[in-house]
Scaffold this active site. Structure first.
Site, mmCIF file in Angstrom:
data_model
loop_
_atom_site.group_PDB
_atom_site.id
_atom_site.type_symbol
_atom_site.label_atom_id
_atom_site.label_comp_id
_atom_site.label_asym_id
_atom_site.label_seq_id
_atom_site.Cartn_x
_atom_site.Cartn_y
_atom_site.Cartn_z
ATOM 1 C CG ASN A 195 -27.662 -84.369 -44.212
ATOM 2 O OD1 ASN A 195 -28.804 -83.955 -44.391
ATOM 3 N ND2 ASN A 195 -27.246 -84.812 -43.035
ATOM 4 C CD GLU A 243 -30.352 -85.082 -40.806
ATOM 5 O OE1 GLU A 243 -29.538 -84.200 -41.101
ATOM 6 O OE2 GLU A 243 -31.236 -84.941 -39.944
ATOM 7 C CG ASP A 254 -23.581 -85.417 -42.046
ATOM 8 O OD1 ASP A 254 -22.491 -85.102 -41.530
ATOM 9 O OD2 ASP A 254 -24.674 -84.968 -41.654
ATOM 10 C CG ASN A 284 -22.842 -85.077 -37.908
ATOM 11 O OD1 ASN A 284 -22.975 -83.858 -38.033
ATOM 12 N ND2 ASN A 284 -23.845 -85.924 -38.070
ATOM 13 C CG ASP A 309 -21.563 -83.352 -45.704
ATOM 14 O OD1 ASP A 309 -22.454 -84.175 -45.448
ATOM 15 O OD2 ASP A 309 -21.577 -82.167 -45.300
ATOM 16 C CG ASP A 346 -28.632 -78.222 -42.598
ATOM 17 O OD1 ASP A 346 -28.837 -79.242 -43.304
ATOM 18 O OD2 ASP A 346 -28.839 -78.204 -41.375
ATOM 19 C CG HIS A 347 -25.359 -81.236 -44.833
ATOM 20 N ND1 HIS A 347 -24.219 -81.772 -44.268
ATOM 21 C CD2 HIS A 347 -26.279 -81.180 -43.834
ATOM 22 C CE1 HIS A 347 -24.443 -82.040 -42.987
ATOM 23 N NE2 HIS A 347 -25.683 -81.688 -42.699
#
Length: 260
Positions: free
Chosen positions: A7, A34, A150, A152, A221, A250-251
DNA sequence: ATGTCGATACTTTATCGA
């Protein structure tokens, strides 16, 4: 064959980091989420010049997924079946041919679902049910299948630094974990779990509150494998180092190596 | 307790989504 998921939190902001990582890591297939870009604005040429074929399913500003593949695509399908009214770009699937056979790869950006008292949480759970139904169909092909993305979803308490702090969050609610388990229990293998049983192997660290510096991460992930893919699994790793770069996502990327 | 980042628009600051 090396297959990765990452991501990237916006292709415009991340293009240099993504190119740098592709040149270092040299995945055969990279599933990105994303991208936050419409199809026509996605910089496919940057990836084509690195030797990748590009399949993109984007939308303006939010969401958006892509698959980069050095081997050619046999077949590409955009969107998760099951709700014709769902216009969020979160799912893309392709069949990729190699000399040793084909692998079906999906790039998944599963809805976040927060806040849980909004309509976002039922949307997340409904999306997970649609994914379960679609994967049940795909498993009937009895072929190597890699579901990368991802999700989530924090599957178990060992996948978060502070389970109590995340109680009630859409990523960690029992209903979310139940839906993820139903998916896995169709017969999938969680690649990182299969290769690293020790827990606390994170793929995401929030930008806020010094989460990266304190290793306050989450494992959200995942690469889920059909039996025919799991039989070929050699290795699974997290490229944590990208989180320490300038202007990081951030991933972090997660990748597998398959005998294929 | 707070802390961030990326994309957008009747744009330069507020809003949304994560």
């Amino acid at each position: 064959m090396k297959i990765a998921t990452w991501n990237i939190n916006g292709i415009k902001a991340r293009i240099d980091n993504v190119v740098k990582w592709l040149e270092m890591a040299e995945p055969d297939v990279a599933c990105l989420q994303e991208i936050k870009s419409a199809d026509e604005n996605f910089p496919a040429g940057r990836f084509e010049s690195l030797g990748y074929n590009v399949a993109v399913h984007g939308q303006k500003a939010f969401n958006g997924v892509t698959i980069l593949s050095k081997p050619p695509f046999d077949d590409v399908a955009s969107g998760l079946p099951g709700d014709a009214k769902d216009d969020q770009a979160r799912y893309l699937e392709a069949v990729i041919s190699t000399a040793d056979g084909a692998v079906r790869v999906a790039t998944i950006y599963l809805p976040n679902g927060n806040p849980v008292d909004s309509d976002k949480y039922p949307y997340k759970l409904a999306w997970m049910k649609r994914l379960e139904d679609h994967v049940r169909d795909l498993l009937e092909y009895e072929e190597p299948l890699v579901l990368a993305g991802d999700y989530n979803v924090i599957p178990v308490p060992e996948d978060v630094h502070d389970p109590e702090a995340w109680a009630g969050d859409a990523l960690f609610r029992p209903e979310t974990q139940d839906a993820f388990r139903r998916l896995v229990h169709l017969g999938l293998t969680d690649a990182l779990r299969a290769c690293h049983g020790e827990g606390h192997q994170y793929t995401f660290w929030d930008y806020q509150a010094g989460a990266w510096q304190k290793d306050n991460g989450l494992r959200i992930d995942h690469l889920l494998l059909s039996p025919q893919a799991a039989d070929r699994l050699k290795r699974c790793e997290i490229d944590r180092f990208t989180r320490g770069w300038e202007k990081p996502s951030d991933h972090a990327p997660v990748w597998i190596e398959l005998r294929l």
